[in-house]
Design an enzyme around this catalytic site. Structure first.
Site, PDB file in Angstrom:
ATOM      1  CE  LYS A  71      65.616  65.307  21.855  1.00  0.00           C
ATOM      2  NZ  LYS A  71      65.726  66.518  22.540  1.00  0.00           N
ATOM      3  CG  HIS A  89      41.862  29.436  42.682  1.00  0.00           C
ATOM      4  ND1 HIS A  89      42.337  29.401  41.179  1.00  0.00           N
ATOM      5  CD2 HIS A  89      41.096  28.248  42.535  1.00  0.00           C
ATOM      6  CE1 HIS A  89      41.884  28.635  40.452  1.00  0.00           C
ATOM      7  NE2 HIS A  89      41.194  27.668  41.327  1.00  0.00           N
TER       8      HIS A  89
END
Length: 530
Positions: free
Chosen positions: A141, A282
């Site tokens: 922070k 695929h």
């Protein structure tokens, strides 16, 4: 020098993973930075001959409650959170004897590893870090003033910044490290909350978090205009995420997706019951087979759809040997994934420098619980992994004719494969090998016809007159809503059917099977895969 640089005069080091910490601390000390530390980290730094304050000397309180309370103190958090340019903050720090902490180095208790190892509940709870995340979030922070490091991989970047800017760090680095810090605590909390939900058998917790660690940044995703990266979730499930890449170029997004599909499918086959090979293209299996050897299994799997197998992924349930390797490299293959490989096989694969070889050290357990997460617009769909296994199902014969022993073995095989074929899924199989697969069609009858056509094409590729579907069995991942899909299978030459059952027209479908002389069993379990 950039105007946003900040000096580092005091560093707090408190790490669970001690990798590189002594060398890093030595380099900080050499720059005149005061070192503060805790517990085991303090001990190894002292043993290395470094002057280091223990955090209890800073706070005036001893570590207590088995180390649970040591850094949760105003003299720690004030030193991290105090804004240097704020006169009120500085006055409070001066009034209470709080010294600024300019660099925080923390990595967390190994909760993820403890939970993944299946340790007892109390052990997992004790490995939930409290002070570490609190300090990390405080420093992140206040990154305008404080540098926070949560990963030993960033030690060199911090040292380089200090060298380049006369003992100061840049805001650019501090911001990047702050982002990483928040991501780390988020992933950590996600692991804890998901573990607790599992322990409490809460299927739908009020909040669901997901986190991961970057394994690979990719050139692109499914398509070149999509950005992509690969993350590991810390579960240590054998597979593409945990595999060791022996050779070959970097895996692509599609490679990873297809390789995962192939290895999860081959994980359904117990190595003790025979060698198994899965070829995927695929994300769909285009050939699956079992036999006494990997080479024989590969040849049978390849025969199912030799056209689609070109440029595919090959997965196996046993260590890759030279005989199988020599056969696989005869056609272009993207990836081979196996539990292990012998040296002769590795040497053969090495002749194809772009072919990726992944070794996992084991097989995924198809029965293991886990989460499958998919994004949708505005949300996440979360479900348990499909851990249903045909060997655990009570198969119910519903036709006048029961399958014979060969048919029943092939029915189990086909349903095992159908679990890994995109819905609507139809799988023809004979003698432990797929002979035709229909995947992803909007109509089940279309999947049946495509699978039958594939079986015919495979037969022609082998120079045979009769379709490979003749005398085969057929598996459907879900029930036949009408008899047409089943009749298409019968027309193709199938003699037995396995499907979940549960349709309003089950009786109509059963009657059609009887009229066609088919044997049919119901599993009571559906395997939709979208």
């Amino acid at each position: 020098m950039p105007t946003d640089t900040k000096s580092v005069a005091r560093a707090l080091l408190s790490v669970s993973d001690k990798t590189g910490i002594v060398v890093f601390a030595e380099k900080l000390h050499a720059r005149g930075i005061t070192l503060v530390s805790t517990g085991g980290t303090h001990r190894i730094l002292v043993e290395a001959g470094l002057p280091v304050l223990e955090v209890s000397e800073v706070t005036g309180f001893p570590e207590m409650m088995d180390g649970r309370v040591k850094t949760l103190h105003p003299k720690v958090h004030g030193g991290l959170l105090g804004i240097r340019a704020n006169p009120e903050h500085q006055a409070a720090m001066f009034a209470h004897g709080i010294e600024a902490i300019d660099l925080l180095v923390v990595n967390l208790y190994p909760f993820e590893a403890t939970a993944a190892a299946g340790k007892p509940y109390d052990d997992c709870v004790e490995n939930i870090d409290i002070g570490g995340p609190a300090m990390i979030r405080a420093a992140a922070k206040n990154h305008q003033d404080v540098t926070v490091v949560v990963d030993s991989a960033d030690y060199e970047a911090v040292l380089a910044d200090l060298d380049a800017h006369d003992g100061q760090t840049t805001l650019t680095l501090r911001r990047r490290l702050a982002q990483k810090a928040y991501a780390r605590t988020a992933a950590y909390d996600a692991a804890i909350s998901n573990w607790l939900a599992g322990e409490l058998a809460i299927d739908a917790p009020d909040y669901r978090a997901a986190g991961g660690a970057l394994a690979q940044e990719m050139r692109y995703g499914e398509n070149p205009h999509q950005k992509a990266a690969f993350y590991t979730d810390g579960s240590h499930r054998p597979g593409v995420a945990t595999a060791r890449q022996v050779q070959g170029k970097q895996l692509s997004f599609n490679n990873i997706n297809d390789t995962d599909a192939a290895f999860e499918c081959v994980g359904e086959f117990d190595p003790a019951a025979g060698a198994a090979v899965v070829i995927v293209k695929h994300a769909n299996p285009c050939g699956v087979a079992q036999d006494e050897s990997l080479r024989a299994a590969y040849e049978k799997a390849l025969a199912c759809d030799p056209v689609s197998a070109f440029g595919g992924i090959v997965a196996m349930n046993r260590p890759l040997d030279a005989q199988a390797a020599a056969k696989i490299v005869e056609i272009f293959t993207e990836v081979i994934i196996a539990p292990e490989a012998d040296e002769e096989a590795k040497a053969i694969i090495a002749g194809k420098k772009n072919l990726r070889l992944l070794l996992t050290g084991g097989l995924p357990d198809p029965r293991a619980p886990g989460l499958a997460i998919r994004s949708v617009a505005g949300g996440l769909l979360v479900q348990g992994r499909d851990a249903a296994v045909v060997d655990d199902m009570e198969l119910k014969v519903v036709t006048k004719r029961a399958p014979d022993a060969r048919e029943m073995a092939d029915l189990r095989f086909a349903f095992r494969v159908a679990k890994h074929v995109k819905s609507n899924a139809i799988v023809y199989a004979r003698d432990g090998a797929t002979v035709g697969i229909g995947a992803g069609q909007m109509s089940r009858v279309d999947s049946s016809r495509i699978a039958a056509w594939k079986a015919g094409e495979a037969a022609r590729a082998k120079g045979l007159t009769d379709s490979l579907a003749k005398g085969s069995v057929v598996a459907s991942d879900a029930f036949f809503p009408f008899a047409d899909g089943l009749l298409a299978a019968a027309e193709a030459g199938a003699t037995a059917v396995i499907q979940p059952g549960g349709s309003m027209r089950d009786e109509e479908v059963i009657a059609a099977a009887d009229d066609a002389g088919l044997a049919m069993v119901f599993t009571g379990h559906r395997h939709f895969r979208h």
